[in-house]
Design a protein around this motif. Structure first.
Motif, PDB file in Angstrom:
ATOM      1  N   PRO A  22       5.676 -28.393  14.247  1.00 21.85           N
ATOM      2  CA  PRO A  22       6.733 -27.383  14.302  1.00 21.85           C
ATOM      3  C   PRO A  22       6.353 -26.160  13.467  1.00 21.85           C
ATOM      4  CG  PRO A  22       7.330 -29.072  12.730  1.00 21.85           C
ATOM      5  CD  PRO A  22       6.035 -29.537  13.377  1.00 21.85           C
ATOM      6  N   LYS A  23       6.925 -25.049  13.812  1.00 25.69           N
ATOM      7  CA  LYS A  23       6.631 -23.806  13.137  1.00 25.69           C
ATOM      8  C   LYS A  23       7.197 -23.828  11.719  1.00 25.69           C
ATOM      9  CE  LYS A  23       7.159 -18.810  13.698  1.00 25.69           C
ATOM     10  NZ  LYS A  23       7.698 -18.588  12.358  1.00 25.69           N
ATOM     11  N   ARG A  24       6.364 -23.426  10.762  1.00 26.48           N
ATOM     12  CA  ARG A  24       6.804 -23.390   9.379  1.00 26.48           C
ATOM     13  C   ARG A  24       7.699 -22.177   9.131  1.00 26.48           C
ATOM     14  NH1 ARG A  24       1.207 -23.526   6.280  1.00 26.48           N
ATOM     15  NH2 ARG A  24       0.890 -21.866   7.815  1.00 26.48           N
ATOM     16  N   SER A  25       8.516 -22.279   8.104  1.00 24.98           N
ATOM     17  CA  SER A  25       9.403 -21.180   7.748  1.00 24.98           C
ATOM     18  C   SER A  25       8.580 -19.998   7.246  1.00 24.98           C
ATOM     19  CB  SER A  25      10.393 -21.621   6.663  1.00 24.98           C
ATOM     20  OG  SER A  25      11.082 -20.514   6.133  1.00 24.98           O
ATOM     21  N   THR A  26       8.688 -18.859   7.928  1.00 27.34           N
ATOM     22  CA  THR A  26       7.980 -17.657   7.500  1.00 27.34           C
ATOM     23  C   THR A  26       8.496 -17.172   6.157  1.00 27.34           C
ATOM     24  OG1 THR A  26       7.660 -17.016   9.812  1.00 27.34           O
ATOM     25  CG2 THR A  26       7.381 -15.303   8.161  1.00 27.34           C
ATOM     26  N   LEU A  27       9.801 -17.252   5.950  1.00 28.18           N
ATOM     27  CA  LEU A  27      10.403 -16.767   4.717  1.00 28.18           C
ATOM     28  C   LEU A  27       9.906 -17.539   3.503  1.00 28.18           C
ATOM     29  CD1 LEU A  27      12.529 -14.832   3.468  1.00 28.18           C
ATOM     30  CD2 LEU A  27      14.213 -16.663   3.776  1.00 28.18           C
ATOM     31  N   LEU A  28       9.692 -18.860   3.672  1.00 30.67           N
ATOM     32  CA  LEU A  28       9.309 -19.697   2.535  1.00 30.67           C
ATOM     33  C   LEU A  28       7.802 -19.803   2.341  1.00 30.67           C
ATOM     34  CD1 LEU A  28      11.880 -22.625   2.931  1.00 30.67           C
ATOM     35  CD2 LEU A  28      12.038 -20.610   1.451  1.00 30.67           C
ATOM     36  N   THR A  29       7.024 -19.629   3.392  1.00 23.62           N
ATOM     37  CA  THR A  29       5.581 -19.854   3.276  1.00 23.62           C
ATOM     38  C   THR A  29       4.755 -18.572   3.201  1.00 23.62           C
ATOM     39  OG1 THR A  29       5.349 -19.963   5.693  1.00 23.62           O
ATOM     40  CG2 THR A  29       5.760 -22.040   4.518  1.00 23.62           C
TER      41      THR A  29
END
Length: 627
Positions: A22-29
């Motif tokens: 699944p796609k990782r959180s852009t905001l957190l990573t």
């Protein structure tokens, strides 16, 4: 393999790689590296700029007027170099490389500045003024910093927005959160600078007070580089600033050629076609009779007889030119705004800044420059009142506030801030002449610095109306492809306003000192010998005259209905439209949204532009001058 798994994205500049599920959180990573860079950079910038006028007067031995001129020139340059940074990012280097290179330049300048305060012989002693070598060490480092900030200020928020896929529901939601955290980082960095670092500079050591911002800038560079493998990148295309220049020059040359050839140029710009044909999924744009000399650019042909500029592209340039009267009428606002970082600070340094601590713990001296935090608190407190109470009430009674009305009220409030500060200064001078002093050596009168609160509050209130209103106007009244250029007008107005402030200070001091038998003038080194109150009244009167000019210009302005479309993140692939009706922004022209509207134009599309200095997120706190 699903379509999402087959989608390719450009990550870390390494070319297409398979997207992960699944796609990782852009905001957190990804975004923490960008937010960390912005936090440290703003901490560094405000760590030197907020208290710069005190350093120039107390350490370098400069007159208050001359120091104010130098502060204005420095801050003006800090808002001029972003035009260069935006152009380089959009046209040549891309945002990542531009931010990285200018961050390194920034760090070099901060290191030079710290060295000028730390190394023996590069600052004068307390009984003399600076030598040419000492001035050179200081001002060269300051303008290296000004150059460095030019590549960061216009590009960081846009680079952060590049990381999100507008077509992905999770990314679209996180993008709004990113802007909130982005401006939170800015405000926290500036808050720490105007409180902690300013206090260290005045009470511990100026050298240490400059070393800390240099270390912060080093951390900013390291943080930004650390996130490199995770970043998405937008390839540079053509800057809209370049497009405006090219269309203007092409029209000028074509008009000259046609006149020499005896050809007739249309005086009214009329055309048999009422609308410009559809291009790239955009709705048709009405031809306009204004600025007919620009229409000649459509006659210019490139090699092979291909039309160099379409009629639509010329009309887009016209939209930018039609905003220029508003641009010129709002420059003086920034001239007056700049007094907050110069003469407001010097005025506060001549007032009682001692605060008694509870439990008999002694007292604490507030740095005069730290009162600028009142301005930020005013914005945070008053924007919800404006947005949730004032605007709905005015709309309900049938008197909605337009963008130009908002700016006009801001100009009026700004004039009030000058008159309020003039009243405080007149009271302070009266106490000085009555010998009501608490420190005769420093020239500090027995008047609390808290009397400055109204003028800082009024400046903050004026920002809610004029500064944010100006930004909204330039953002709203330009098409997407011209947003970068129109928002550059905001930065340029700050730049010119700051330079104009320096020119006014220099000119008024030169004139008044020539007529003063004592030779002090209105703005001498020791403000107790001058008439800062008359200078502030003069600025207030100039603003009232400028307000009348603005009202005349605004009365003749016709709002344009400009369509703004959503764009996908770089490297994302088209997804089928959602079955539910998507939310429509209040700036959109109502029409059926087509799937092709949602995607970036291809490299062959004439309307493709870079988009630095274009983001105006919907956030409750919009720091002044983009912060």
């Amino acid at each position: 393999m699903t379509e999402q798994q087959q989608a390719a994205v450009s990550v870390g500049g390494q070319g297409p790689v398979a997207a992960e599920e699944p796609k990782r959180s852009t905001l957190l990573t990804v975004c923490p590296f960008i937010l960390g860079n912005e936090f440290c950079e703003r901490l560094a910038f405000y760590g030197i700029s907020t208290n710069l006028i005190i350093y120039l007067t107390k350490v370098m031995g400069e007159d208050s007027g001359f120091a104010a001129v130098q502060v204005n020139l420095f801050e003006g340059t800090c808002y001029l170099t972003p035009l260069l940074g935006a152009w380089l990012a959009d046209s040549l280097w891309g945002r990542y490389r531009t931010i990285l290179i200018f961050s390194l330049i920034y760090f070099v300048g901060m290191t030079m500045l710290a060295g000028s305060a730390f190394l023996p012989g590069l600052t004068p002693d307390s009984t003399s003024v600076a030598t040419p070598l000492q001035n050179a060490a200081l001002y060269v480092s300051l303008y290296v910093v000004a150059l460095g900030t030019g590549g960061i200020k216009p590009n960081v928020s846009a680079f952060g927005a590049d990381q999100f896929d507008e077509l992905d529901p999770r990314d679209r939601k996180e993008k709004k959160s990113f802007f909130n955290w982005f401006y939170f980082s800015i405000n926290v960095g500036s808050l720490l600078a105007v409180t902690g670092i300013v206090w260290i500079q005045e009470n511990v050591s100026w050298a240490i007070g400059f070393v800390i911002p240099a270390i912060a800038m080093a951390i900013a560079v390291v943080t930004f580089i650390a996130g490199s493998p995770r970043y998405r990148h937008v390839k540079p295309s053509e800057s809209p600033i370049s497009r405006v220049y090219r269309v203007t020059i092409a029209a000028w040359r074509e008009n000259r050629r046609m006149k020499r050839a005896g050809a007739l140029v249309s005086a009214d710009g009329s055309s048999a076609e009422p609308l410009i044909p559809n291009e790239d999924g955009h709705t048709a744009m009405h031809r306009t009779p204004s600025l007919p000399w620009l229409d000649s650019a459509t006659q210019v042909r490139a090699r092979g007889g291909v039309q160099q500029f379409t009629t639509r592209q010329v009309e887009e340039v016209k939209l930018v030119y039609r905003m220029l009267p508003i641009f010129f009428a709002t420059i003086l606002y920034w001239t007056i705004y700049m007094q907050m970082s110069s003469f407001f600070v010097v005025q506060g340094s001549k007032m009682d800044r001692e605060i008694g601590l509870p439990f008999n713990l002694g007292s604490f001296y507030i740095p005069a420059a730290s009162l600028t935090v009142i301005n930020t608190f005013a914005i945070v407190a008053l924007i919800p009142i404006y947005d949730r109470i004032l605007v709905p009430v005015l709309r309900k009674i049938g008197r909605p506030i337009t963008m130009l009305k908002r700016i006009g009220w801001g100009l009026a409030i700004c004039a009030g801030a000058m008159f309020a500060s003039a009243i405080v200064e007149r009271k302070r001078l009266a106490l000085y002449h009555q010998d009501k002093m608490i420190d005769e050596d420093e020239g500090i009168v027995d008047m609390s610095v808290w009397y400055q609160i109204p003028q800082y509050l009024l400046i903050g209130m004026s920002e809610i109306f004029a500064s944010i209103g100006q930004m909204e106007f330039f953002y709203d009244q330009a098409p997407d492809v011209m947003r970068s250029c129109s928002m550059a007008l905001q930065l340029l107005s700050v730049c010119i306003g700051s330079y104009l402030s320096g020119a006014l200070v220099f000119g008024i001091q030169a004139i008044t000192s020539s007529f003063d038998p004592r030779g002090y003038g209105w703005l001498p080194k020791n403000l107790n010998k001058g008439r800062l109150d008359l200078f502030l009244i003069t600025l207030g009167m100039l603003m009232l005259l400028n307000l009348l000019h603005f009202m005349w210009v605004a009365a003749g302005y016709e709002y344009k209905a400009i369509e703004h479309v959503r764009r996908a993140a770089p490297g994302s692939r088209p997804r089928p439209p959602r079955p539910t009706r998507p939310p429509v922004d209040h700036l959109d022209i109502p029409r059926a949204r087509q799937p092709q509207d949602m995607f970036e134009p291809t490299s062959m599309t004439p309307a493709q532009y870079g988009r630095s200095v274009t983001f105006n997120p919907q956030t409750p706190v919009m720091p002044p001058q983009f912060r």
